[in-house]
Design an enzyme around this catalytic site. Sequence first.
Site, mmCIF file in Angstrom:
data_model
loop_
_atom_site.group_PDB
_atom_site.id
_atom_site.type_symbol
_atom_site.label_atom_id
_atom_site.label_comp_id
_atom_site.label_asym_id
_atom_site.label_seq_id
_atom_site.Cartn_x
_atom_site.Cartn_y
_atom_site.Cartn_z
ATOM 1 N N SER A 288 51.929 -1.775 4.640
ATOM 2 C CA SER A 288 52.246 -1.165 3.334
ATOM 3 C C SER A 288 50.931 -0.867 2.620
ATOM 4 C CB SER A 288 53.053 -2.137 2.483
ATOM 5 O OG SER A 288 52.214 -3.177 1.998
ATOM 6 N N ASP A 289 50.974 -0.080 1.585
ATOM 7 C CA ASP A 289 49.802 -0.004 0.727
ATOM 8 C C ASP A 289 49.852 -1.218 -0.213
ATOM 9 O OD1 ASP A 289 47.502 0.720 -0.548
ATOM 10 O OD2 ASP A 289 48.026 2.825 -0.778
ATOM 11 N N ALA A 290 48.763 -1.449 -0.934
ATOM 12 C CA ALA A 290 48.647 -2.662 -1.737
ATOM 13 C C ALA A 290 49.817 -2.801 -2.708
ATOM 14 C CB ALA A 290 47.331 -2.646 -2.499
#
Length: 737
Positions: A288-290
């Site tokens: 995932s992105d942050a």
Amino acid sequence: MKLTEQQKNRVEDLLSRMTLEEKIGQMNLESPSIVGGFDVPFEELIEMMTDGRISQEEFQKIMSTATRDFHEEDIRAGLVGAMMGDDPVKANELQKIAVEESRLGIPLIMGFDVIHGLRTVYPIAIAEAGAFDEDLFERTARIAARESRAHGIGWNFAPMIDVARDCRWGRVSEGPGEDAYLASRFARAKIRGLQNDRTSPENYVAACLKHYVAYSACESGRDYNTTSMSISQLHNVYLPPFKAAVEEGAASAMASFNDLNGVPCTVNPYTLRELLKGAYGMDGFVVSDANGIKECVTHGIAEDDRDAGIQSANAGLDMDMGTHIYKDYLKEAVESGAVSMEVLDDAVRRILSVKMWLGLFENPYVSEEAIARYAGKIPAEHAETALEAAKKSIVLLKNEGNVLPLSKKQKISLVGNLAASEEEIIGAWAMSWRNEDCVSILEGLKNSGAEVSYYPCGGPEGEINADEIARACGEGDVVVAVVGELVSMSGEASSKANVELPGKQREMLSLLLEKTRAAGKKLVTVLMNGRPLALGWEEEHLPVLVEAWHLGVQMGNAVAAVLTGEENPSGKLASSFPSVNGQCPIYYSHPNTGRPGSKSKFTSRYLDAPFDALFPFGYGLSYTTFAYSELKAEEDKDCLRVAVRVKNTGDRKGTEVVQLYMQDVTASLVRPVKELKGFSRVELEAGEERTVNLELKKQDMGFYNNQGEYVLEDGLFRIYAGGNSRDCLCAEIRVNF
Ligand code: BGC
């Protein structure tokens, strides 16, 4: 990413011996967290500083009492699969815990944002893409891979391959520009550079394609904003670089923050499972992105964290960056049947396979020798490649009266506080550079032997100094003004509604223009920025414009080489420049309308601005000139053979990027007026003329329809060749597939 049978068996063996907790541990990406005696969480502390509730000094005072938690206990317990960081000594320490003290000894994979170089920072991607040089793209990535490994990083959160057409979006700086074809070639080259030198485990890393997908199409250029488009548009414009990179063997991808047609990419089974892992065949993993999983609750697509975690895992999101949602909720979700063991095993198998492919099981540590290699300045050969990249990325936009190149005898008054800065040449997303490696423009000009005096006068922020401006114009033979953006004005969370030169720089240029004119001197303007700027005023008033972007550690030497003529500029724009803000988004490859913009009233135009770009995609001048003639396109079995004569009509050697475009004139969907389909960098001596041959595969002449199917449709095609996307020769040809 190919594994041997033996490696595959090792992965399966490990998988069969892992507990549910250990499997979930592999899906957990940690970053060192800040711990301190704060009364509020760290994130809030940052916000308090940003919104002015506390000063920067107060923030720093609080931070000086903080310590970092590297999650050693969790690593020991097998609850961490991946870690962020760029410190090789720390990486070794943590790796030792994972390898020697965790039950199964599975090494960590260390990830970091190495977007355009680690120590050897080379030009931001939007600049480098304009070199139209795949070999260069590959070599800069290879250096980044080696430096990464020497810092303990086996996994680079790069390449960023978002096709970006709205320069209000701050992240245009990080990607290869507006065109799907150029971005795809860039993506392939970056994968080869990062992943393919397998001669030693010190030479390659796992790439991470980001941000998957269509993040760059955020409405009105505002970061993280919603994204809405047809399936055809998605497949024709935003997906191609990702598809190409997967074909090249990319080991991982990062799901983007945005929702796409209503479904956040973090929980999007169509883009993750069906396309990326299914149709494209990616065998690595997706992170995932942050904070991406948690944000699905805010998006309004998940009821709570648990729900967000379940949706993400089921959609094919293999690793959680930064939320602990997998860590906290997946066990129960598997036990209750909300997530199947097959889904979990598939995710863990992918993660372990990448670790196996990286050789982390055999070589988990950074050697002392590798660490020592970067104790001092960067290696000379790395600096040399960064310099080559920087030179090739510079775009000459305007050179009225051939003011450039400067002669060695001219005394230069260098104006603008960006000109002496080492920090501001680096560009967004570079964190591991050191001042000792950086060459400012002032230093670069001095290195070149030029006689130069520096007058700060002003910059992107703050006031300008009229007295100093007057002095600068009085004292030199020629004035070189460096203007543009601070690094912090592009990159993530740096969208702007106004993409003109920030602050009082236009005023400064205006004064410089007035004073140099009065003194009968020339004014050269060098732009240093992270996005295409709206330069209508500058183009109208200033005689010379050089687009120098944020070029990395060697920026100063590269700019000096171009200004003094040691380097004949050959860079082209990977992104169109508007005249004024209101033209955004603007890009060359737009569909035709029923009323294409023209001078007449009832056409697709503005009353108060031109309808086309000020400087179009592919544009860039040289100190020589090139003429195109005799364009021919002929059918030959599976391809079109395109030939065009290109002549260097000036009096010095130069390099031209010859560009091949196509238009599908009549199709079942409205197609763009032009699409880039090929290019070639050609070096020509003064007066030399050559036939440049380009091949266009028939297979590449189709497009995706709204069912997501690739179709080739017989009919009339226009073939264009030229030195930019606007000024081209045209030939027509009928093609049957
Ligand atoms: C960015 C990513 C980056 C990640 C990790 C996010 O905020 O969107 O591009 O890789 O942080 O640093």
